[in-house]
Design a protein around this motif. Sequence first.
Motif, PDB file in Angstrom:
ATOM      1  N   ASN A   1       0.821  -1.223   0.000  1.00  0.00           N
ATOM      2  CA  ASN A   1       0.000   0.000   0.000  1.00  0.00           C
ATOM      3  C   ASN A   1       0.852   1.269   0.000  1.00  0.00           C
ATOM      4  OD1 ASN A   1       0.904  -0.472   2.521  1.00  0.00           O
ATOM      5  ND2 ASN A   1      -1.036  -0.122   3.572  1.00  0.00           N
TER       6      ASN A   1
ATOM      7  N   ASN B   1      -1.577  -1.781  -7.118  1.00  0.00           N
ATOM      8  CA  ASN B   1      -2.301  -1.582  -8.373  1.00  0.00           C
ATOM      9  C   ASN B   1      -1.478  -1.858  -9.623  1.00  0.00           C
ATOM     10  OD1 ASN B   1      -4.300  -0.700  -6.707  1.00  0.00           O
ATOM     11  ND2 ASN B   1      -3.816   1.461  -6.972  1.00  0.00           N
TER      12      ASN B   1
ATOM     13  N   TYR C   1     -17.248 -14.299  -9.844  1.00  0.00           N
ATOM     14  CA  TYR C   1     -16.886 -12.952  -9.388  1.00  0.00           C
ATOM     15  C   TYR C   1     -15.866 -13.095  -8.276  1.00  0.00           C
ATOM     16  CZ  TYR C   1     -20.814 -11.097 -12.007  1.00  0.00           C
ATOM     17  OH  TYR C   1     -21.663 -10.746 -13.012  1.00  0.00           O
ATOM     18  N   ASN C   2     -14.899 -12.173  -8.206  1.00  0.00           N
ATOM     19  CA  ASN C   2     -13.924 -12.240  -7.122  1.00  0.00           C
ATOM     20  C   ASN C   2     -14.452 -11.488  -5.900  1.00  0.00           C
ATOM     21  OD1 ASN C   2     -13.531  -9.548  -7.629  1.00  0.00           O
ATOM     22  ND2 ASN C   2     -11.445  -9.758  -8.385  1.00  0.00           N
ATOM     23  N   ARG C   3     -13.618 -11.418  -4.848  1.00  0.00           N
ATOM     24  CA  ARG C   3     -14.038 -10.790  -3.586  1.00  0.00           C
ATOM     25  C   ARG C   3     -14.482  -9.344  -3.769  1.00  0.00           C
ATOM     26  NH1 ARG C   3     -10.157 -12.984   0.439  1.00  0.00           N
ATOM     27  NH2 ARG C   3     -11.071 -14.983   0.978  1.00  0.00           N
ATOM     28  N   GLN C   4     -13.841  -8.678  -4.707  1.00  0.00           N
ATOM     29  CA  GLN C   4     -14.189  -7.266  -4.934  1.00  0.00           C
ATOM     30  C   GLN C   4     -15.424  -7.147  -5.823  1.00  0.00           C
ATOM     31  OE1 GLN C   4     -10.717  -8.280  -5.281  1.00  0.00           O
ATOM     32  NE2 GLN C   4     -10.610  -7.720  -3.127  1.00  0.00           N
ATOM     33  N   ASP C   5     -16.116  -8.277  -6.017  1.00  0.00           N
ATOM     34  CA  ASP C   5     -17.330  -8.307  -6.808  1.00  0.00           C
ATOM     35  C   ASP C   5     -17.077  -7.918  -8.257  1.00  0.00           C
ATOM     36  OD1 ASP C   5     -19.950  -9.136  -6.600  1.00  0.00           O
ATOM     37  OD2 ASP C   5     -20.681  -7.079  -6.735  1.00  0.00           O
ATOM     38  N   PHE C   6     -15.929  -8.285  -8.753  1.00  0.00           N
ATOM     39  CA  PHE C   6     -15.545  -7.970 -10.106  1.00  0.00           C
ATOM     40  C   PHE C   6     -15.610  -9.274 -10.892  1.00  0.00           C
ATOM     41  CE2 PHE C   6     -12.174  -7.505 -13.297  1.00  0.00           C
ATOM     42  CZ  PHE C   6     -12.572  -6.330 -13.900  1.00  0.00           C
TER      43      PHE C   6
END
Lengths: 534, 373
Positions: free
Chosen positions: A94, A146, A271-276
């Motif tokens: 981060n 990122n 979908y992954n954890r980030q709802d993507f």
Amino acid sequence: MADYIVEMKHITKRFPGIVANDDVTIQVRKGEIYALLGENGAGKSTLMSMLFGMYEPDEGEIFIRGEKVRLESPNHATRLNIGMVHQHFKLISNYTIAENIVMGMEPVKKLLGCIPVVDRKKANSDIAALSEKYGLAVNPEDVIANVNVSTQQRVEILKMLYREAEILIFDEPTAVLTPQEIHFLLEIIKGLRDKGKTIILITHKLEEIKQIADRCAILNRGRLIDVMDVASTSTKTMANLMVGREVSFETDKKPAVPGDVVLEVKNLDVYNRQDFQVVKNVSFQVHKGEILAIAGVAGNGQVEIADAITGLIPIRGGSVILNGTDITHMPIRQRTLQGISYIPEDRHNYGLVMDFTLSENLALKDYFREPFCRNGVLDHQTFEENSSRLIEEYDIRSGQGSSTVVRSMSGGNQQKAIIAREVQLDSELMIFVQPTRGLDIGAIENIHKQMIAQRDKGKAILLISLELDEIMNCADTIGVIYNGEIQKIAAADTLTTEQVGEFMMGVRHADKTEHTYVGEGMNAGAADKEGKET
Amino acid sequence: MKKGNRTWNAIKIPLFAILCSLVAGGVIIAVTGSNPFRAYYALLQGSGLAPKASYANYKNILTDFFSYVNYFTPMIFAALAVAVALRAGLFNIGVSGQMLAAGFTATILVGYSGLGSVLAKPLVLLVGMIAGGAAGALIGFLKFKFNINEVVSSIMLNYIFQYVVSFLINTFYVDPVSRQSAEVSAASRLTLMDTPVGGLKMDIPLGVIFAALAVVLVWFLFEKTRLGYELKAVGCSRSAARYAGIRVGKCMVLSMTISGMLAGLAGVSYYLGYVGSIQPKVLLSTGFDAIAVSLLGNNNPFGIIFSTMLISLIGKGSTYMKSTAGVDSEIASVITGIILLFSACNVYMKWKLERRRQEKLNAKDAQNGQGGV
């Protein structure tokens, strides 16, 4: 004497039950690319860890620029202008790229003339200048989380350069990269040499050595076998010396005799954890006696397909049918019992309980049923027998046999343990995800042989890999995934490496492609890009 | 032989820590102007492990020893509670709250019921286990269902139990003289108080029998059973456990339930054993000390017996140490603290020992190597 920048003389290093380096002597000239070649556990990384001050040798001496030194810590090594890029990156996810690079030696400015603070602006501009000087494109203000793996590696390289490293050690730098990224990295390394840096490259990939290295030292089981000029040595010779026996590059494989459908995946959405949405409307079938390989650049949804089939992540849409039974929403344990073996991509977090012993790990999929367990009570005798048998059969090497804690084993042997456990389950469907990642030629050859032997026994095999060579060598059918969608499924012999590479880059969505390809031969198979899906 | 070696290695480090702390504690006692050997001996005397110079009527070394056993019984349960959760990767910092909840429930349901001894005593144990287990299960469930950190939820539950119980005691069950909850019936106490045995009056703790049983059962659970294997796998790596098909959520809830049940037993063996009433608004330190005791015992059930006995010995003997050796009883807490501090350094000591072993091994290898290989 004077032209050697690094000399390690008669180095011996022992670990419990194992001699990692046995009287190894290497001498590296200034401004060359010196490769260290060897199988897993041959002692390459240990040797370099000593040069980087992480361990001290039990015996032997180290000379840097002709002066005898005792390297006590990585900080000490850094002061002597030695830098190392580890196989697993050591970055704070981060923090920004610039922050990661300057950490520990931040440019400082005085706030209000007295309070020292980190000069972010200067850090950013310093890094930008550095990245331009060495042709390592990064944006200093991007956050590590990122950016992709290839960029993270460039950050690691910049970290060394920022510390004015002259001797750069790369530990298996290409293990995590795609073919295109590898090509790019090798160019970078060559560029660094041309700017006068000395490079030590730990690897077991012969082509890379052939492409860029000047000299190459071959280690086998802790001993130095030979040092040779790369230009005048064939890859075949190097491979044989490294493994200690004759190896074949081509995987020996009879044509497939596919039988009934074992696995049917229909319109899978995940979908992954980030709802993507990472897997989009994917359909394919795997037959008995067939290896279906899914090729793709890392992070395009291929691992999620495997996780969805095995039940590690939920399926949002579509269905998965195994031998006629709908397993779409079954618990993980039941799926395993229905006949799925799974060699996961992430050995450390999924495939193994690192703090369990080898015998406990080898029973991870069996411990709950007879003869391992009766009425809820475990039979340690069976654990022991099971593990001795598998250790013997699969040549799993470890310090203390069955009672070795898996964490202390080498990566190659950890992988052998997983494969031994999963293959002996004798499941109808076997899923191999990146089965040879980070392994050496001997081990790779061995795993490929086992995979093909299982296919010949009539198992259905789903192989997911980032290594194009592996896919071209083993697959009967190839599916290419890009951005969560299957671009193409076809029989392996109807596709060329270039074509597959092209589908991997998502040529049908050329405008969206993030990666720029730097290799050659990219346009060779462009005509076939409209090929029908089977 | 290999196995024996490993056990010895596991014991060696805590033993070394204890020895260091005793030396350090001795120095402190000497600095305060007392004789450390006399002080330590007084600790043993106070706990009934060494004879005192004189005894009151109906008392001798045996009475002291039984009283010491009575004192440490709840700690064994509490430390086991911590260990069970820790092995499964969870941190049960709410043992004290669960003890209180269990003790209070058993007090009002059984302690005031007037039931006969044969019925009341098993019921106390049962109610304690159910109440403690329910509190533990709640924490596990919150973690599993809503991913609420177990440390946070168990600390919050500590406060809730503490104040709700003290409200109920003050409103309904208070003894106006002692300002504590009314004493429970003798029939329901797990300690047989002032029992005449051969001219002595002794407190006989029945709880310790169950504590010993619990030690064996917990050991069996982790070493020999399928559930224990699953709990340990979850404790080491949740993702790998899930991959293996273990139901991680179930394991977390189960381990917190077992942990809570043990805490419940700690609660009843304290509130309906060692003492016979509950002091409102006070949360025992037992549940927190149990964390350190469990760590000192390597989270191993048998190790816990020894660490409990040691820490309790210092606590129990401190009163006598003050009266005979003239050492303030606070020094006892200081020694306890030092022991825990040293045992917390065990990673460093393990590393140091490992290195020494390595060097020896290398030297041996080198010698053998000379012979030619």
